[in-house]
Design a protein around this motif. Structure first.
Motif, PDB file in Angstrom:
ATOM      1  N   HIS A 248      23.697  11.979  25.636  1.00 35.47           N
ATOM      2  CA  HIS A 248      23.831  12.543  26.976  1.00 35.47           C
ATOM      3  C   HIS A 248      23.234  13.957  27.068  1.00 35.47           C
TER       4      HIS A 248
ATOM      5  N   ASN B  94      24.235  16.317  33.324  1.00 37.73           N
ATOM      6  CA  ASN B  94      22.903  16.588  32.762  1.00 37.73           C
ATOM      7  C   ASN B  94      21.838  15.595  33.234  1.00 37.73           C
TER       8      ASN B  94
ATOM      9  N   ASP C 218      16.948  16.339  36.430  1.00 36.66           N
ATOM     10  CA  ASP C 218      15.492  16.248  36.652  1.00 36.66           C
ATOM     11  C   ASP C 218      15.026  14.804  36.796  1.00 36.66           C
TER      12      ASP C 218
HETATM   13  P1  GDP Z   1      23.023  14.281  22.175  1.00 35.74           P
HETATM   14  O1  GDP Z   1      23.109  13.017  21.375  1.00 35.74           O
HETATM   15  O2  GDP Z   1      24.108  14.331  23.215  1.00 35.74           O
HETATM   16  O3  GDP Z   1      22.935  15.522  21.376  1.00 35.74           O
HETATM   17  O4  GDP Z   1      21.682  14.143  23.058  1.00 35.74           O
HETATM   18  P2  GDP Z   1      20.248  14.811  22.823  1.00 35.74           P
HETATM   19  O5  GDP Z   1      20.276  16.241  23.158  1.00 35.74           O
HETATM   20  O6  GDP Z   1      19.756  14.419  21.475  1.00 35.74           O
HETATM   21  O7  GDP Z   1      19.413  14.070  23.960  1.00 35.74           O
HETATM   22  C1  GDP Z   1      19.240  12.665  23.974  1.00 35.74           C
HETATM   23  C2  GDP Z   1      17.929  12.307  24.679  1.00 35.74           C
HETATM   24  O8  GDP Z   1      17.971  12.699  26.036  1.00 35.74           O
HETATM   25  C3  GDP Z   1      16.724  13.021  24.083  1.00 35.74           C
HETATM   26  O9  GDP Z   1      15.643  12.128  24.088  1.00 35.74           O
HETATM   27  C4  GDP Z   1      16.474  14.180  25.039  1.00 35.74           C
HETATM   28  O10 GDP Z   1      15.129  14.560  25.077  1.00 35.74           O
HETATM   29  C5  GDP Z   1      16.907  13.571  26.359  1.00 35.74           C
HETATM   30  N1  GDP Z   1      17.418  14.612  27.287  1.00 35.74           N
HETATM   31  C6  GDP Z   1      18.394  15.506  27.027  1.00 35.74           C
HETATM   32  N2  GDP Z   1      18.607  16.288  28.106  1.00 35.74           N
HETATM   33  C7  GDP Z   1      17.731  15.885  29.050  1.00 35.74           C
HETATM   34  C8  GDP Z   1      17.453  16.309  30.411  1.00 35.74           C
HETATM   35  O11 GDP Z   1      18.052  17.217  30.949  1.00 35.74           O
HETATM   36  N3  GDP Z   1      16.476  15.624  31.082  1.00 35.74           N
HETATM   37  C9  GDP Z   1      15.792  14.599  30.524  1.00 35.74           C
HETATM   38  N4  GDP Z   1      14.853  13.992  31.274  1.00 35.74           N
HETATM   39  N5  GDP Z   1      16.010  14.185  29.262  1.00 35.74           N
HETATM   40  C10 GDP Z   1      16.962  14.808  28.538  1.00 35.74           C
END
Ligand code: GDP
Length: 464
Positions: free
Chosen positions: A30, A142, A145
């Motif tokens: 996320h 989140n 965009d």
């Molecule tokens: P976590 O597992 O919660 O730490 O998630 P990550 O930060 O690794 O993000 C998971 C995926 O979502 C990745 O491919 C990021 O590039 C994508 N992502 C995270 N935030 C955003 C955002 O605000 N916009 C978009 N379009 N993609 C995002």
């Protein structure tokens, strides 16, 4: 520009307000890691000396940096808290691991929810933990965009961006945001878009953000800063020069130092040479601080993982602590400086904190092994909710002894070990086969519960 150099670790600050500790939680993918990266990146690109300080396991964003990132939303003069300290390891697992005096180590949390994906199992788990620990939090909705028709305006507060969008784009985003607000309400939390929340006490602000474009990040920082200043200032008033208190994030072998502790200090000061008491697998460990270490500033690093030594570290901060006899220290356990108090009292306090995690055990049940005290507690809670009896629950890797204990449980469905984030020792692997004990090892709690329940159903079908 006011002096942005808040290197409180190097020159001890005579003030008495510490930095609030912030944790980031949410379902996998996320955007927790991306959000932390964005906050760090934006702080660095503010380009001031001391814009952020990289700690061990945490990132400090000083008030002046928050203020220049958040523009009009945070006027530095209105605040007297020194900034925000973000714990670098995201996830509710690390959050529940990180305890202080029986509560959560983090003073405040950010629950990240993907606007398109809404609530997911780990969102629910995180909410349960936040509710249980009574931790105030904000929701970062989140990936705004990705809303069709949305035009990112990364440099303005998200409220302005929101107002400037076409009706169509705003409507699409609204649908998703209100879904999240509804789900929060179903979970028993009153929530609304942050600019409509008058009183954050008991009311959850939802901040639309994009960890990718940076939209909403200033707003999020402003809400965190405002919440801390308005509702948590009293808890931030500490004796900064007093004996340090902290929580172990990790026990790590470090070349030239042996076993070291990565610690988040939430109270007082630790100084080289201090006698400390640390929670260990076999009980409290008494030792002496040989060195206090922190990563060198990025600009000074020539090879990976270079440390600089500090004489003294003040709360709140993340620091690596080198000392003899730390091999049996436990992640999630307390660390306390003895200075000025009888050693026995400090040992007793550490013992009391260690024994706070009492797991209700049954005559028959599964064996639970977890990597830290906090995760053991989270496991025990989840199993209790699912009405799965526990025979024994301990911190540590899976050893032959655990297999022996599991195999003494008579009923087949209880000949099970549930491992959370632990390794299986080679001898134990062999014993598992020999004693017909099933092992489920995972780093997601609900998955373990599901695996076990499926296993029980299967066994019952076989018996019919
Ligand atoms: P976590 O597992 O919660 O730490 O998630 P990550 O930060 O690794 O993000 C998971 C995926 O979502 C990745 O491919 C990021 O590039 C994508 N992502 C995270 N935030 C955003 C955002 O605000 N916009 C978009 N379009 N993609 C995002």
């Amino acid at each position: 520009m006011p002096d942005a150099n808040h290197d409180t670790d190097a020159d001890v600050d005579p003030g008495s307000l510490r930095t609030p500790i912030v944790a980031v939680l949410g379902h996998v993918d996320h955007g927790k890691t991306s959000l932390l990266d964005k906050i760090r990146g934006s702080a660095v690109s503010e380009g001031e000396a001391g814009a952020i300080t990289q700690h061990i396991g945490a990132t400090a964003v000083p008030l002046d940096t928050v203020s220049s990132m958040a523009g009009d939303l945070v006027m530095a003069d209105d605040f007297d808290l020194p900034g925000l300290l973000f714990i670098d390891t995201p996830g509710h697992h690390s959050f529940s691991t990180l305890r202080a005096r029986g509560g959560a180590l983090a003073d405040i949390a950010v629950l990240v929810v993907d606007v398109n994906d809404g609530f997911q199992p780990q969102t629910e788990e995180a909410l349960d933990i936040l509710r249980r620990t009574g931790t105030p939090f904000v929701v970062a909705a989140n990936k705004v965009d990705t809303t069709p028709g949305w035009n990112p305006k990364p440099d303005s507060p998200v409220k302005q961006t929101y107002d400037a969008q076409s009706d169509r784009a705003r409507q699409r985003l609204d649908e998703n945001l209100y879904e999240i607000i509804g789900q929060l309400s179903d979970a028993g939390f009153s929530a609304d878009l942050y600019w409509r929340v008058q009183n954050f006490q008991g009311n959850i602000g939802v901040v639309p953000v994009s960890a990718m474009t940076g939209e909403g990040v200033p707003d999020l920082l402003a809400v965190l800063m405002g919440l801390s200043q308005r509702y948590m200032k009293n808890e931030m008033e500490i004796d900064l020069g007093g004996p340090g208190k902290g929580t172990v994030l990790e026990v790590k072998d470090e070349k030239g130092f042996g076993a070291t502790l990565d610690v988040v200090l939430y109270d007082g000061t630790v100084t080289e040479g201090d006698r400390i008491v640390v929670g260990g697998v076999e009980g409290p460990i008494v030792t002496e601080v040989r060195a206090l270490l922190r990563p060198r500033a990025l600009s000074e690093i020539r090879t990976e993982q270079e440390f600089e030594r500090l004489d003294s570290v003040q709360a709140a901060s993340g620091v690596k602590l080198a000392a003899p006899d730390l091999d049996d220290a436990m992640a999630g356990a307390p660390v306390r400086v003895v200075r000025g108090r009888p050693l026995e009292d400090v040992i007793e306090e550490v013992e009391a904190e260690l024994s706070e995690i009492e797991v209700e055990t049954a005559e028959q049940g599964v064996v639970v092994k977890a990597d830290t005290l906090g995760s053991l507690e989270a496991m025990a809670n989840a199993l209790q909710e699912a009405e799965i009896p526990i025979l024994r629950a301990e911190v540590g890797d899976i050893a032959p002894r655990d297999v022996a204990v599991a195999s003494t449980a008579n009923e087949a469905e209880n000949r099970v070990i549930l491992g959370f984030n632990v390794d299986v020792l080679p001898d134990a692997e062999r014993e598992l086969d020999r004693q017909d004990v099933r092992l489920f090892n995972h780093d997601v709690i609900y998955q373990l519960v599901e695996d076990y329940e499926e296993f029980v159903e299967e066994r019952q079908r076989e018996q019919q």
